[in-house]
Write a protein that holds these residues in place. Structure first.
Motif, mmCIF file in Angstrom:
data_model
loop_
_atom_site.group_PDB
_atom_site.id
_atom_site.type_symbol
_atom_site.label_atom_id
_atom_site.label_comp_id
_atom_site.label_asym_id
_atom_site.label_seq_id
_atom_site.Cartn_x
_atom_site.Cartn_y
_atom_site.Cartn_z
ATOM 1 N N SER A 50 -30.359 -0.396 29.832
ATOM 2 C CA SER A 50 -31.695 -0.475 29.223
ATOM 3 C C SER A 50 -31.821 0.507 28.062
ATOM 4 C CB SER A 50 -32.768 -0.192 30.286
ATOM 5 O OG SER A 50 -32.657 -1.114 31.340
ATOM 6 N N SER A 92 -37.025 -0.977 31.818
ATOM 7 C CA SER A 92 -36.344 -0.905 33.117
ATOM 8 C C SER A 92 -36.332 -2.274 33.769
ATOM 9 C CB SER A 92 -37.058 0.094 34.029
ATOM 10 O OG SER A 92 -36.479 0.076 35.311
ATOM 11 N N SER A 94 -35.350 -3.077 36.807
ATOM 12 C CA SER A 94 -35.870 -3.008 38.184
ATOM 13 C C SER A 94 -37.299 -2.517 38.235
ATOM 14 C CB SER A 94 -35.005 -2.060 39.005
ATOM 15 O OG SER A 94 -35.060 -0.753 38.438
ATOM 16 N N THR A 97 -36.470 2.722 38.382
ATOM 17 C CA THR A 97 -35.550 3.823 38.049
ATOM 18 C C THR A 97 -36.331 5.139 37.935
ATOM 19 O OG1 THR A 97 -34.059 2.310 36.958
ATOM 20 C CG2 THR A 97 -33.866 4.611 36.337
#
Ligand code: F6R
Length: 341
Positions: A50, A92, A94, A97
Motif C-alpha cells: 500500500s 490499507s 485490510s 494495519t
C-alpha cells in the motif's frame, strides 16, 4: 473456490481487468471529498504494498496536479515530528494495519482531515477516518497483495484524474484491456533466469521506481529469493559492486523522459556481465540487443504502462515461486493483516 486456478494468487491476478475498472468507477466528481479538492498538500500513510501505491500516487499527483504529496510509512509517521499537511490519505487493503491506523490517529489528534482507501467495509480504518473510499477489489485470500494493489492504483489514478482533469476517461477505460494483454504474455524465459538466482535487482526511474519496489517485494515474499529495488541512477552509488553474471537485473525501459539515460544505465550493468530482463517496447531493437530477455509492454500512456508493468512483475514472481515449489498463498512467517505495531 479457486475457480480452477492452482492458487488464489493466480486467480486474483486474473481478476484484475475487472477489479481495476470497478476501482476506477468507485469514485466520481460527486463523491470526491470536497476537502481533498481544496487540499494544498497531502500526506499518504501506508505500509508494504500500500505504501508503494502511495509512492506512485505522489509521482502522478505532483506531476499532474502540482500538489505536494508526502508519503510516509505508517510505522515511521507516528514517531517523527514533521509538519502536518491539510489532508492525510491512509491506504490499507485490510483496514486493520496497526501502524497505518496509528498514523491516521495522529492526524485526527491534530485536526487534519483524513481519507481511508480500503477494501474492507466497516474495517477499523473506516472508523478512524473522516471519509472512506472503498476500492471494491473483493476479498483477497492470498497473503501477497495483487488485485488490491491494482485496485489502489485504480482509485488513486481516478483521484488524480478528478483533481487534474489530465488523465482522459478513455485512457482509464483501457486499463482493464491493458491488463488482459499482459495476462497473455509468456514468462517462461524470464522465470528460468530468475528461478536460479539468489539475488535479483529491480531498477526503474520516476514512477517505475516504486513499481519496481512492489515487484521486488512480491518476488522476495513468495519465492524467498533476495530481491532489491533501486532507482536506476543509484546503482552506481554502491550496489554496482554486487553485480555479476549471477545477479539478474529486472528493468523497465519504456520510451519517455528517462529512456535514454535508462538505456545508458543498462549498458553499464551489461558491461558487468549482468543478465537483463527488460520490460519495454516489443519492437525496440536497441533494447533487444542489450537485454537478454525483453518482456513486451506496448502501451503509450504512462498510466497504462504503470498498471501493465505491475501485473508483469506479479506474474514473474508468481511463476518463479511456482517453479520453485513454494507455498504461494501462505508464505512462511507472513500474515495477511498485521494488527500489532
Ligand atoms: C505485500 C503485502 C503487505 C501489505 C501490508 C499492508 O504483498 O500484502 O506488504 O501490503 O502488510 O497491508 P494493508 O494494505 O492491509 O494495510
Amino acid at each position: 473456490q479457486k475457480g480452477g486456478f492452482p492458487h488464489f494468487m493466480l486467480k486474483e491476478i486474473y481478476e484484475q481487468p475487472e477489479v481495476i475498472n470497478r476501482a476506477i468507477h468507485s469514485l466520481s466528481s460527486d463523491t470526491l471529498p470536497r476537502f481533498l479538492c481544496d487540499a494544498k498538500s497531502i500526506t499518504v500513510v501506508a505500509c508494504g504494498s500500500s505504501y508503494h501505491a502511495g509512492l506512485i500516487f505522489r509521482y502522478l499527483a505532483e506531476s499532474s496536479c502540482g500538489i505536494p504529496v508526502r508519503v510516509e510509512l505508517g510505522s515511521e509517521f507516528k514517531y517523527c515530528s514533521v509538519p502536518l499537511t491539510d489532508v492525510i490519505i491512509g491506504i490499507s487493503q485490510s483496514g486493520e494495519t496497526a501502524d497505518t491506523l496509528s498514523a491516521i490517529h495522529k492526524g485526527n489528534c491534530n485536526n487534519v482531515q483524513t481519507v481511508a482507501v480500503t477494501n474492507v467495509l466497516n474495517s477499523s480504518i473506516t472508523r478512524y477516518s473522516d471519509v472512506t473510499i472503498l476500492m471494491q477489489a473483493g476479498p483477497e485470500i492470498s497473503v501477497a497483495a495483487t488485485k488490491s494493489f491494482t485496485a489502489q492504483l485504480g482509485v488513486l489514478l481516478q483521484v488524480v484524474n478528478l483533481l487534474s482533469g489530465r488523465i482522459s476517461d478513455e485512457t482509464l477505460s483501457h486499463a482493464g484491456v491493458a491488463i488482459e494483454k499482459v495476462l497473455l504474455l509468456n514468462m517462461e524465459d524470464a522465470v528460468t533466469l530468475c528461478a536460479r538466482a539468489q539475488h535479483i535487482f529491480y531498477v526503474g526511474r520516476g514512477p517505475f521506481y516504486p513499481v519496481m519496489m512492489e515487484g521486488a517485494l512480491k518476488m522476495k515474499e513468495i519465492s524467498y529469493i533476495h530481491a532489491e529495488s533501486y532507482a536506476a541512477g543509484e546503482i552506481k552509488h554502491g550496489p554496482f559492486s554486487l553485480l555479476s553474471s549471477e545477479t539478474p537485473v529486472v528493468a523497465i525501459c519504456l520510451p519517455g523522459p528517462s529512456y535514454a539515460v535508462m538505456l545508458g544505465n543498462l549498458k553499464e550493468m551489461k558491461a558487468r556481465g549482468t543478465p537483463i530482463v527488460a520490460i519495454g517496447y516489443g519492437d525496440d531493437t536497441e533494447l533487444s540487443e542489450l537485454a537478454d530477455i525483453v518482456i513486451p509492454l506496448d502501451e503509450e500512456q504512462l498510466y497504462l504502462q504503470i498498471v501493465g508493468a505491475t501485473v508483469i512483475l506479479q506474474m514473474l514472481s508468481y511463476y518463479t515461486a511456482s517453479r520453485l515449489g513454494r507455498e504461494i498463498d501462505k508464505p512462511r512467517n507472513l500474515a495477511k493483516s498485521v494488527t500489532v505495531e
